[in-house]
Scaffold this active site. Sequence first.
Site, mmCIF file in Angstrom:
data_model
loop_
_atom_site.group_PDB
_atom_site.id
_atom_site.type_symbol
_atom_site.label_atom_id
_atom_site.label_comp_id
_atom_site.label_asym_id
_atom_site.label_seq_id
_atom_site.Cartn_x
_atom_site.Cartn_y
_atom_site.Cartn_z
ATOM 1 N N ASP A 133 0.817 -1.205 0.000
ATOM 2 C CA ASP A 133 0.000 0.000 0.000
ATOM 3 C C ASP A 133 0.859 1.267 0.000
ATOM 4 O OD1 ASP A 133 -2.267 1.524 0.124
ATOM 5 O OD2 ASP A 133 -3.023 0.668 1.977
ATOM 6 N N ASP A 134 0.509 2.208 -0.872
ATOM 7 C CA ASP A 134 1.168 3.528 -0.917
ATOM 8 C C ASP A 134 2.661 3.445 -1.207
ATOM 9 O OD1 ASP A 134 -1.347 4.388 -0.164
ATOM 10 O OD2 ASP A 134 -0.654 5.751 1.378
ATOM 11 N N CYS B 200 -6.429 4.095 -3.216
ATOM 12 C CA CYS B 200 -6.411 2.647 -2.962
ATOM 13 C C CYS B 200 -7.576 1.905 -3.612
ATOM 14 C CB CYS B 200 -6.431 2.382 -1.463
ATOM 15 S SG CYS B 200 -5.057 3.092 -0.544
ATOM 16 N N HIS C 55 -9.979 -2.897 -1.056
ATOM 17 C CA HIS C 55 -9.777 -1.667 -0.278
ATOM 18 C C HIS C 55 -9.831 -1.906 1.221
ATOM 19 C CE1 HIS C 55 -10.994 2.213 1.626
ATOM 20 N NE2 HIS C 55 -9.925 2.588 0.970
ATOM 21 N N HIS D 198 -0.312 2.447 -5.805
ATOM 22 C CA HIS D 198 -0.153 3.778 -6.392
ATOM 23 C C HIS D 198 1.085 4.400 -5.789
ATOM 24 C CE1 HIS D 198 -1.854 4.990 -2.582
ATOM 25 N NE2 HIS D 198 -2.979 4.347 -2.872
#
Length: 476
Positions: free
Chosen positions: A39-40, A78, A135, A334
């Site tokens: 994530d991120d 996300c 998500h 992302h």
Amino acid sequence: MKIKKNIPFFCALFSLFLITGCQKKQVNQKPNVLLICVDDLRPELKSFGADYIHSPNIDALAAVGVAFQNHYVNAPSCGPSRYTLLTGHYGPAGNNALFLRAKKMNEGAEEIDKSMPEWFKSNGYTTVSVGKVSHHPGGRGGKNWNDSTKIEMPNAWDKHLMPVAEWEHPRGMMHGLAHGEIREKAGNMDVFQSVEGDDYTYPDGAIADEALKQLRELTSTNEKPFFLAVGIIKPHLPFGAPKSYYDNYEGVALPEISHPERPHGKTTWHGSGEFKKYNSWGKNPNKDAAFADDVRRHYAACVSYADAQVGKVLAELIRTGADKNTIVMLWGDHGWHLGEHAIWGKHSLFEESLHAPLIIHYPGMKNKGANTNAIVETVDIFPTLCDLAGIETPNYAKGESVKEILVDPDMIGHTAVAYTSKASTIRTSTHRMTLHKDGFVELYDHTSAEKETKNIADENPELVEELKKKLNNKMY
């Protein structure tokens, strides 16, 4: 002992089994799939050119796979990014994208195309998700994201698991800090933290443990191939990781922030609202260089912490012997601005929000350790995994298989598109064009020194029209 002095989990076990040759052989005719979602995660990794980052396990995967240096996600958030990954469609721009799809499925008003895990299940795979894959970690809705009547991806997973440890529930895990601290009000939670402790001090230690358990169960019988998706939460906000990972960056000089000024004119710039929700002790990283440096170091610590969890999963894959017949893909959902364009977060349509790592390894591949500069996008992952697994690709999957690029990393690739609720963008090998819903256009030349700091749309009307057509044809 600092983590940087340790031998990486994956590297150590990989070397051991090469020497001993004691791996069990896997008998599945179809290859397994191990999909690791982080994530991120911007491409802030040594294997993607960030020499100051300690990411030995992901780098070891890149050394036996192909690293896509120009992979772009289809949404800078996300939920919609994972929607594209898991469905093979461009979709809604909100974080509720998959829940909207589930609502349509439950209402039965129209036939909904099978998701990627459901497609693999229909082709004889056991499908399991652990952690944050869709998500909501664990794939459920409700107040605390644990309501079994509200499934984010119906029919997708044989098991969708989210250990909660001392964080009580999946919502608590998602934004958890050390020793079970749960975010009830973001303003009362520190934006970053590093405390003494082992990997279980923060939530991803429990996620990695559950992933190892599932790998052992999935490989114990070899009756069916498996599709295992593992979702690591960090480096998502708040930036919390054990202090040993933060210590990796003691005395390390960080590079200067590229184009740190807020852009002039109309853009998809935003005020870093997600970041500002947290307690930042009244400091502004755009005005306080020391604070900005500390934010970046805590982000880096979270990357190293996430890397360690990835290493555990890859090491267990090798220990079971399943690596001999498993496609491994590591994907970042992302990017994330660390001060570029004066943004601290994602959600823009600038390069920093959309550029994310992608690494693919599959049994028998020839170009181990190769980098490719081909432009690809997240929507390509569904058809790629079908192609590599040797199963039919559904005709509704919008992307293109990148298998040919894995065979020939010098191939060019294609354009990549992305969108928010207010604008959409297309990236070519030389330019990025962003089209706002009101018709305003941003055009940036990536072959120039200015890159995404100078809008040249007015000077290039023919190129703008050409890219508008390409964007429209691709998305619609």
